[in-house]
Design a protein around this motif. Structure first.
Motif, PDB file in Angstrom:
ATOM      1  N   LYS A 124      54.483  36.472  40.174  1.00 31.09           N
ATOM      2  CA  LYS A 124      54.487  35.047  40.463  1.00 31.09           C
ATOM      3  C   LYS A 124      55.932  34.568  40.560  1.00 31.09           C
ATOM      4  O   LYS A 124      56.802  35.028  39.813  1.00 31.09           O
ATOM      5  CB  LYS A 124      53.754  34.269  39.360  1.00 31.09           C
ATOM      6  CG  LYS A 124      52.254  34.540  39.299  1.00 31.09           C
ATOM      7  CD  LYS A 124      51.572  34.038  40.558  1.00 31.09           C
ATOM      8  CE  LYS A 124      50.069  34.218  40.457  1.00 31.09           C
ATOM      9  NZ  LYS A 124      49.377  33.726  41.666  1.00 31.09           N
ATOM     10  N   GLU A 162      58.250  38.837  31.623  1.00 34.38           N
ATOM     11  CA  GLU A 162      56.875  38.770  31.126  1.00 34.38           C
ATOM     12  C   GLU A 162      56.645  37.429  30.433  1.00 34.38           C
ATOM     13  O   GLU A 162      57.468  36.980  29.629  1.00 34.38           O
ATOM     14  CB  GLU A 162      56.589  39.906  30.143  1.00 34.38           C
ATOM     15  CG  GLU A 162      55.138  39.964  29.690  1.00 34.38           C
ATOM     16  CD  GLU A 162      54.833  41.198  28.853  1.00 34.38           C
ATOM     17  OE1 GLU A 162      53.667  41.616  28.805  1.00 34.38           O
ATOM     18  OE2 GLU A 162      55.788  41.748  28.269  1.00 34.38           O
ATOM     19  N   ARG A 163      55.521  36.802  30.741  1.00 33.72           N
ATOM     20  CA  ARG A 163      55.166  35.542  30.099  1.00 33.72           C
ATOM     21  C   ARG A 163      54.955  35.776  28.599  1.00 33.72           C
ATOM     22  O   ARG A 163      54.278  36.718  28.191  1.00 33.72           O
ATOM     23  CB  ARG A 163      53.895  34.964  30.703  1.00 33.72           C
ATOM     24  CG  ARG A 163      54.042  34.475  32.138  1.00 33.72           C
ATOM     25  CD  ARG A 163      52.692  34.046  32.672  1.00 33.72           C
ATOM     26  NE  ARG A 163      52.758  33.590  34.055  1.00 33.72           N
ATOM     27  CZ  ARG A 163      52.907  32.316  34.417  1.00 33.72           C
ATOM     28  NH1 ARG A 163      53.019  31.380  33.495  1.00 33.72           N
ATOM     29  NH2 ARG A 163      52.938  31.974  35.691  1.00 33.72           N
ATOM     30  N   GLY A 164      55.509  34.882  27.805  1.00 33.11           N
ATOM     31  CA  GLY A 164      55.429  35.054  26.361  1.00 33.11           C
ATOM     32  C   GLY A 164      54.027  34.944  25.799  1.00 33.11           C
ATOM     33  O   GLY A 164      53.713  35.536  24.766  1.00 33.11           O
ATOM     34  N   ASN A 165      53.148  34.186  26.473  1.00 34.34           N
ATOM     35  CA  ASN A 165      51.802  33.969  25.938  1.00 34.34           C
ATOM     36  C   ASN A 165      50.755  34.882  26.573  1.00 34.34           C
ATOM     37  O   ASN A 165      49.559  34.693  26.353  1.00 34.34           O
ATOM     38  CB  ASN A 165      51.381  32.516  26.139  1.00 34.34           C
ATOM     39  CG  ASN A 165      51.391  32.106  27.610  1.00 34.34           C
ATOM     40  OD1 ASN A 165      51.777  32.887  28.478  1.00 34.34           O
ATOM     41  ND2 ASN A 165      50.965  30.871  27.873  1.00 34.34           N
ATOM     42  N   TRP A 166      51.226  35.899  27.370  1.00 31.93           N
ATOM     43  CA  TRP A 166      50.241  36.781  28.015  1.00 31.93           C
ATOM     44  C   TRP A 166      49.757  37.829  27.023  1.00 31.93           C
ATOM     45  O   TRP A 166      50.522  38.393  26.248  1.00 31.93           O
ATOM     46  CB  TRP A 166      50.862  37.475  29.221  1.00 31.93           C
ATOM     47  CG  TRP A 166      49.845  38.224  30.045  1.00 31.93           C
ATOM     48  CD1 TRP A 166      49.104  37.731  31.057  1.00 31.93           C
ATOM     49  CD2 TRP A 166      49.464  39.598  29.883  1.00 31.93           C
ATOM     50  NE1 TRP A 166      48.272  38.702  31.556  1.00 31.93           N
ATOM     51  CE2 TRP A 166      48.461  39.863  30.855  1.00 31.93           C
ATOM     52  CE3 TRP A 166      49.845  40.610  29.023  1.00 31.93           C
ATOM     53  CZ2 TRP A 166      47.856  41.105  30.990  1.00 31.93           C
ATOM     54  CZ3 TRP A 166      49.237  41.858  29.141  1.00 31.93           C
ATOM     55  CH2 TRP A 166      48.261  42.093  30.116  1.00 31.93           C
ATOM     56  N   GLU A 174      48.840  36.680  36.002  1.00 35.16           N
ATOM     57  CA  GLU A 174      49.634  35.737  35.219  1.00 35.16           C
ATOM     58  C   GLU A 174      50.623  36.423  34.277  1.00 35.16           C
ATOM     59  O   GLU A 174      51.274  35.756  33.482  1.00 35.16           O
ATOM     60  CB  GLU A 174      48.695  34.843  34.399  1.00 35.16           C
ATOM     61  CG  GLU A 174      47.694  34.058  35.225  1.00 35.16           C
ATOM     62  CD  GLU A 174      48.365  33.118  36.220  1.00 35.16           C
ATOM     63  OE1 GLU A 174      49.453  32.602  35.889  1.00 35.16           O
ATOM     64  OE2 GLU A 174      47.821  32.939  37.321  1.00 35.16           O
ATOM     65  N   ARG A 175      50.751  37.747  34.348  1.00 40.11           N
ATOM     66  CA  ARG A 175      51.576  38.443  33.363  1.00 40.11           C
ATOM     67  C   ARG A 175      53.074  38.311  33.636  1.00 40.11           C
ATOM     68  O   ARG A 175      53.860  38.093  32.707  1.00 40.11           O
ATOM     69  CB  ARG A 175      51.199  39.921  33.302  1.00 40.11           C
ATOM     70  CG  ARG A 175      52.008  40.673  32.230  1.00 40.11           C
ATOM     71  CD  ARG A 175      51.486  42.069  31.981  1.00 40.11           C
ATOM     72  NE  ARG A 175      52.196  42.695  30.887  1.00 40.11           N
ATOM     73  CZ  ARG A 175      51.937  43.903  30.405  1.00 40.11           C
ATOM     74  NH1 ARG A 175      50.959  44.627  30.939  1.00 40.11           N
ATOM     75  NH2 ARG A 175      52.651  44.391  29.393  1.00 40.11           N
ATOM     76  N   TYR A 176      53.489  38.475  34.897  1.00 41.16           N
ATOM     77  CA  TYR A 176      54.911  38.543  35.197  1.00 41.16           C
ATOM     78  C   TYR A 176      55.367  37.441  36.153  1.00 41.16           C
ATOM     79  O   TYR A 176      54.646  37.077  37.094  1.00 41.16           O
ATOM     80  CB  TYR A 176      55.268  39.890  35.828  1.00 41.16           C
ATOM     81  CG  TYR A 176      55.109  41.067  34.901  1.00 41.16           C
ATOM     82  CD1 TYR A 176      56.003  41.279  33.861  1.00 41.16           C
ATOM     83  CD2 TYR A 176      54.063  41.971  35.070  1.00 41.16           C
ATOM     84  CE1 TYR A 176      55.867  42.371  33.011  1.00 41.16           C
ATOM     85  CE2 TYR A 176      53.910  43.060  34.222  1.00 41.16           C
ATOM     86  CZ  TYR A 176      54.816  43.253  33.197  1.00 41.16           C
ATOM     87  OH  TYR A 176      54.665  44.327  32.358  1.00 41.16           O
ATOM     88  N   LEU A 177      56.576  36.948  35.918  1.00 40.94           N
ATOM     89  CA  LEU A 177      57.262  36.047  36.840  1.00 40.94           C
ATOM     90  C   LEU A 177      58.401  36.816  37.511  1.00 40.94           C
ATOM     91  O   LEU A 177      59.035  37.675  36.891  1.00 40.94           O
ATOM     92  CB  LEU A 177      57.844  34.839  36.111  1.00 40.94           C
ATOM     93  CG  LEU A 177      56.862  33.839  35.536  1.00 40.94           C
ATOM     94  CD1 LEU A 177      57.620  32.765  34.746  1.00 40.94           C
ATOM     95  CD2 LEU A 177      56.032  33.192  36.642  1.00 40.94           C
TER      96      LEU A 177
END
Length: 280
Positions: A124, A162-166, A174-177
């Protein structure tokens, strides 16, 4: 010149033709522009960037005019294929001499990674994607009969967050930006080579091929009526030279032969003289 920028705006729009290039610098007073991509390794099996377009800006920052689209074929690139000195050739084109102010990458929506677990995760990108990823260039000047290279050094480890709340079991999308960090290395490339071919009547085409990169670089010219040839704007490296006669030998004389000479070393800011080659 080394510049490092975090890239938060990834509008994807158009690039990356990774084919080899052909260039006849001997007959043109234009410059040549190269854009290459390389990567620092990251903890993934694959990192695929959906690259759609590359543009350069010829006017001062903030001026909406002056953007020029470079010739590419949009495609996905696994940047992990280009580590440890390997680079992907994104652009190789004749270009008018002058100053470049910025380079902009436009990415599409289909970038993804394959993690060490073998699973695919969509990448994302943050909001503000419409303008693309802009990198400023300082003193990037293209000169006649020289090659100017922009090397984009993509840092996977810092660019994929990596998203902190995943948590495992959540939506994989929704895991990676993707927040690219790219180091830009800009340099003039003006090595050259010259030599002679006999008999001159063969009027051979001369190819200089650098196979140490993927895909191989290929530069071309033709020997003149005296059998002399020269190529300018060559990147440093070791080349194989191939000579292809374009005329037939006169009746009763031995046929002209195709020849190859390997191990020709080109150094930046120098002209290498190649030993004479006979096509008999």
């Amino acid at each position: 010149m080394n510049l490092k920028f975090p890239l938060y705006a990834l509008a994807l729009g158009a690039v990356l033709s990774l084919g080899s290039c052909s260039n006849d610098n001997d007959s043109s007073n234009s410059s040549k522009l190269e854009v290459r991509l390389m990567d620092a390794p990251g903890d993934f099996q694959q990192v695929s960037l959906d690259v759609r377009q590359i543009e350069v800006h010829l006017k001062d920052e903030g001026n909406p005019d002056g953007w020029q689209t470079l010739p590419f074929t949009a495609q996905a690139i696994n940047v992990l294929d280009y580590v440890n000195g390997r680079s992907a050739l994104l652009v190789s084109t004749d270009f008018a001499p002058g100053d470049l102010k910025e380079i902009r990458l436009i990415l599409g929506p289909d970038s993804y990674v394959i993690g060490t677990d073998g699973q695919r995760y969509d990448l994302k990108t943050p909001s503000g994607q419409t303008s693309g990823v802009k990198l400023r260039l300082d003193k990037a000047t293209l000169r006649q009969r020289e090659t100017f290279q922009l090397l984009l050094d993509f840092d996977v480890a810092r660019s994929i967050v990596e998203r902190g709340n995943w948590k495992a079991g959540n939506d994989k999308k929704e895991r990676y930006l993707l927040k690219p960090v790219i180091r830009v290395v800009a340099q003039d490339i003006n090595g050259g080579l010259r030599g002679t071919v006999t008999p001159a009547a063969a009027l051979p085409q001369v190819l200089a091929i650098r196979r140490s990169i993927t895909p191989a670089d290929t530069f071309s010219t033709r020997a003149d009526a005296s059998g002399a040839y020269q190529l300018f704007g060559l990147p440093s490296g070791t080349y194989a030279l191939k000579y292809f006669p374009t005329t037939a030998a006169p009746t009763g004389q031995p046929a002209y032969q195709t020849k190859e000479v390997g191990g020709v070393v080109v150094v930046n800011n120098q002209v290498t003289t190649v030993n004479p080659v006979s096509l008999n």
